[in-house]
Design an enzyme around this catalytic site. Structure first.
Site, PDB file in Angstrom:
ATOM      1  N   LYS A  90      13.531-138.100  30.441  1.00 13.27           N
ATOM      2  CA  LYS A  90      14.853-137.489  30.704  1.00 13.27           C
ATOM      3  C   LYS A  90      14.728-136.350  31.706  1.00 13.27           C
ATOM      4  O   LYS A  90      15.564-136.190  32.592  1.00 13.27           O
ATOM      5  CB  LYS A  90      15.458-136.942  29.405  1.00 13.27           C
ATOM      6  CG  LYS A  90      16.024-138.008  28.509  1.00 13.27           C
ATOM      7  CD  LYS A  90      16.758-137.312  27.367  1.00 13.27           C
ATOM      8  CE  LYS A  90      16.835-138.217  26.168  1.00 13.27           C
ATOM      9  NZ  LYS A  90      17.199-137.505  24.945  1.00 13.27           N
ATOM     10  N   TYR A 144       5.552-140.066  32.151  1.00 13.00           N
ATOM     11  CA  TYR A 144       5.430-139.161  33.299  1.00 13.00           C
ATOM     12  C   TYR A 144       5.392-139.973  34.604  1.00 13.00           C
ATOM     13  O   TYR A 144       6.160-139.731  35.528  1.00 13.00           O
ATOM     14  CB  TYR A 144       4.157-138.343  33.126  1.00 13.00           C
ATOM     15  CG  TYR A 144       3.883-137.293  34.178  1.00 13.00           C
ATOM     16  CD1 TYR A 144       4.633-136.118  34.251  1.00 13.00           C
ATOM     17  CD2 TYR A 144       2.830-137.452  35.084  1.00 13.00           C
ATOM     18  CE1 TYR A 144       4.345-135.147  35.202  1.00 13.00           C
ATOM     19  CE2 TYR A 144       2.542-136.480  36.034  1.00 13.00           C
ATOM     20  CZ  TYR A 144       3.304-135.323  36.086  1.00 13.00           C
ATOM     21  OH  TYR A 144       3.013-134.359  37.030  1.00 13.00           O
ATOM     22  N   TYR A 158      19.735-141.346  47.217  1.00 11.94           N
ATOM     23  CA  TYR A 158      20.684-140.333  47.718  1.00 11.94           C
ATOM     24  C   TYR A 158      20.533-140.182  49.229  1.00 11.94           C
ATOM     25  O   TYR A 158      21.509-140.027  49.948  1.00 11.94           O
ATOM     26  CB  TYR A 158      20.471-138.986  47.018  1.00 11.94           C
ATOM     27  CG  TYR A 158      21.250-138.842  45.728  1.00 11.94           C
ATOM     28  CD1 TYR A 158      20.939-139.614  44.613  1.00 11.94           C
ATOM     29  CD2 TYR A 158      22.308-137.939  45.625  1.00 11.94           C
ATOM     30  CE1 TYR A 158      21.647-139.484  43.432  1.00 11.94           C
ATOM     31  CE2 TYR A 158      23.026-137.810  44.434  1.00 11.94           C
ATOM     32  CZ  TYR A 158      22.686-138.583  43.349  1.00 11.94           C
ATOM     33  OH  TYR A 158      23.397-138.442  42.182  1.00 11.94           O
TER      34      TYR A 158
HETATM   35  P1  NAD Z   1       3.952-126.412  34.245  1.00 12.91           P
HETATM   36  O1  NAD Z   1       4.025-127.195  32.988  1.00 12.91           O
HETATM   37  O2  NAD Z   1       3.191-125.132  34.233  1.00 12.91           O
HETATM   38  O3  NAD Z   1       5.395-126.093  34.805  1.00 12.91           O
HETATM   39  C1  NAD Z   1       6.520-126.886  34.577  1.00 12.91           C
HETATM   40  C2  NAD Z   1       7.699-125.975  34.278  1.00 12.91           C
HETATM   41  O4  NAD Z   1       8.869-126.797  34.042  1.00 12.91           O
HETATM   42  C3  NAD Z   1       7.491-125.149  33.004  1.00 12.91           C
HETATM   43  O5  NAD Z   1       7.853-123.812  33.243  1.00 12.91           O
HETATM   44  C4  NAD Z   1       8.424-125.801  31.987  1.00 12.91           C
HETATM   45  O6  NAD Z   1       8.879-124.909  31.002  1.00 12.91           O
HETATM   46  C5  NAD Z   1       9.543-126.309  32.883  1.00 12.91           C
HETATM   47  N1  NAD Z   1      10.313-127.420  32.313  1.00 12.91           N
HETATM   48  C6  NAD Z   1       9.843-128.533  31.704  1.00 12.91           C
HETATM   49  N2  NAD Z   1      10.876-129.311  31.326  1.00 12.91           N
HETATM   50  C7  NAD Z   1      12.014-128.682  31.714  1.00 12.91           C
HETATM   51  C8  NAD Z   1      13.397-128.973  31.607  1.00 12.91           C
HETATM   52  N3  NAD Z   1      13.825-130.096  30.998  1.00 12.91           N
HETATM   53  N4  NAD Z   1      14.287-128.099  32.111  1.00 12.91           N
HETATM   54  C9  NAD Z   1      13.876-126.942  32.717  1.00 12.91           C
HETATM   55  N5  NAD Z   1      12.575-126.604  32.834  1.00 12.91           N
HETATM   56  C10 NAD Z   1      11.663-127.472  32.344  1.00 12.91           C
HETATM   57  O7  NAD Z   1       3.358-127.410  35.344  1.00 12.91           O
HETATM   58  P2  NAD Z   1       2.951-127.165  36.867  1.00 12.91           P
HETATM   59  O8  NAD Z   1       1.531-127.525  36.992  1.00 12.91           O
HETATM   60  O9  NAD Z   1       3.421-125.856  37.331  1.00 12.91           O
HETATM   61  O10 NAD Z   1       3.796-128.334  37.554  1.00 12.91           O
HETATM   62  C11 NAD Z   1       4.980-128.077  38.290  1.00 12.91           C
HETATM   63  C12 NAD Z   1       5.462-129.371  38.921  1.00 12.91           C
HETATM   64  O11 NAD Z   1       4.450-129.905  39.794  1.00 12.91           O
HETATM   65  C13 NAD Z   1       5.795-130.472  37.916  1.00 12.91           C
HETATM   66  O12 NAD Z   1       6.947-131.154  38.342  1.00 12.91           O
HETATM   67  C14 NAD Z   1       4.604-131.388  37.984  1.00 12.91           C
HETATM   68  O13 NAD Z   1       4.937-132.719  37.685  1.00 12.91           O
HETATM   69  C15 NAD Z   1       4.176-131.243  39.443  1.00 12.91           C
HETATM   70  N6  NAD Z   1       2.745-131.540  39.613  1.00 12.91           N
HETATM   71  C16 NAD Z   1       1.793-130.634  39.235  1.00 12.91           C
HETATM   72  C17 NAD Z   1       0.447-130.947  39.377  1.00 12.91           C
HETATM   73  C18 NAD Z   1      -0.639-129.989  39.001  1.00 12.91           C
HETATM   74  O14 NAD Z   1      -1.812-130.352  39.072  1.00 12.91           O
HETATM   75  N7  NAD Z   1      -0.364-128.764  38.631  1.00 12.91           N
HETATM   76  C19 NAD Z   1       0.071-132.207  39.870  1.00 12.91           C
HETATM   77  C20 NAD Z   1       1.078-133.109  40.216  1.00 12.91           C
HETATM   78  C21 NAD Z   1       2.412-132.759  40.097  1.00 12.91           C
END
Ligand code: NAD
Ligand code: UDP
Length: 319
Positions: A90, A144, A158
């Site tokens: 979601k 995921y 979009y």
């Molecule tokens: P993280 O888990 O530290 O940060 C994700 C943030 O999103 C958190 O603050 C969480 O509270 C918030 N969140 C989750 N669900 C939510 C919702 N429904 N509504 C509002 N906020 C919500 O992870 P990160 O490592 O900082 O990752 C950030 C983004 O980068 C993510 O989209 C992740 O998929 C992407 N990403 C990260 C990595 C990595 O290695 N760090 C790799 C690939 C992709």
């Protein structure tokens, strides 16, 4: 000065992005439901009049007026995104729809933080953007992987329908200070285990590979992508092409922490990708970007962060 929305701005990468955008003179709205994020990541920004925090779940619509949107909201660590898998889907899908709707209404540019997980357990190495991936649609990682794949589809729909300025980046494993100590990712796990002389948990035989990007490089790549001309939509890989086995990572962490930890083998989780390394030819050409922080240098800074955190707040670090 732009007014910029960062969803997931309370998380590891989001908080550094908010900080950088403020430094560059922008107004920043951070929207986060704090599922995996932490207020401690952004506490120091709250006094800045150009920073605004909204507790908000992106699966619900958000009404704000902005020029740019970075859509980062989504748990990124396997243990957290697998804890409530339907909610992960979601967040990826409804979150993308809501943020695209907001971008459409406001005319904002919007960037999606996609992931190397869209390539699944890849049969093409290194991964190029043209590769469609090898994802199990009903495995433990699928909430995921498929959620992020569907979000890419929505961004592209979009763009095709409305010619909106959308941007998609595929982020490869990124590490650094402010990773959550309990999120189970390999870099934070190994560092915390090594600093406490605990056993280092190698899943499988440790021959699987990952390519680790330091957070400053990654944030720089995101901002460069947002600032490209409207016809640069991606997807573009952002990551560090230096490839290491998980065993090599463990040995390096032990060396840098001067730890007495022993390596122990644990079962490899299902569908764990065997190899991962980004081809960043596109990022070099279109963003004039490439990472500059070698693994050893980034690890030293991350070790310093966790060492301090362990001393200041051992309870927060308890796994
Ligand atoms: P993280 O888990 O530290 O940060 C994700 C943030 O999103 C958190 O603050 C969480 O509270 C918030 N969140 C989750 N669900 C939510 C919702 N429904 N509504 C509002 N906020 C919500 O992870 P990160 O490592 O900082 O990752 C950030 C983004 O980068 C993510 O989209 C992740 O998929 C992407 N990403 C990260 C990595 C990595 O290695 N760090 C790799 C690939 C992709
Ligand atoms: N891993 C490991 N020990 C740990 C945590 C992770 O060996 O304590 C392995 C995991 O099986 C995977 C790699 O390290 O092969 C990277 O895991 P992480 O969860 O950091 O990210 P992802 O699998 O999403 O790339």
């Amino acid at each position: 000065m732009s007014r910029i929305l960062v969803t997931g701005g309370g998380g590891f990468l989001g908080s550094w992005l908010c900080e950088k955008l403020l430094e560059q003179g922008n107004e920043v709205i951070c929207a986060d439901n704090f599922y995996t994020g932490s207020k401690r990541n952004i506490y120091h920004l709250l006094a800045d009049p150009r920073f605004e925090l909204i507790r908000h779940d992106v699966t619900f619509p958000l009404y704000v007026e902005v020029d740019e949107i970075y859509n980062l909201a989504c748990p990124a660590s396997p243990i957290h995104y697998q804890k409530n898998p339907a909610q992960t889907v979601k967040t990826c899908v409804h979150g993308a729809i809501n943020m695209l709707g907001l971008a459409k209404r406001t005319g904002a540019k919007i960037l999606q933080s996609s992931t190397s997980e869209v390539y699944g357990d890849p049969e093409v190495h290194p991964q190029v953007e043209e590769y469609w991936g090898n994802v199990n649609p009903i495995g433990i990682r699928s909430c995921y992987d498929e959620g992020k794949r569907c979000a890419e589809t929505l961004f592209n729909c979009y763009r095709m329908e409305t010619n909106m300025p959308v941007k998609i980046v595929r982020i490869f494993n990124t590490y650094g200070p402010r990773m959550h100590p309990n999120d189970g990712r390999v870099v934070s796990n190994f560092i915390l285990q090594a600093l406490q002389n605990e056993d280092i948990t190698i899943y499988g035989d440790g021959s699987q590979t990952r390519s680790f990007c330091y957070r400053d490089d990654l944030v720089d790549g995101l901002i460069r992508m947002m600032n490209t001309p409207d016809d640069v939509t991606g997807p573009i890989n952002i990551g560090n092409p230096g490839e290491f086995t998980i065993l090599q990572l463990a040995e390096l962490v032990i060396k840098l922490t001067d730890s007495k930890s022993k390596l122990i083998k644990m079962p490899l989780p299902a569908d764990d990708p065997k190899q991962r390394k980004p081809d960043i030819t596109k990022a070099k050409k279109l963003l004039n970007w490439e990472p500059t922080t070698p693994l050893e240098e980034g690890l030293k800074k991350t070790i310093e962060y966790f060492d301090k955190l362990l001393a200041e707040d051992p309870e927060f670090c308890r796994r």
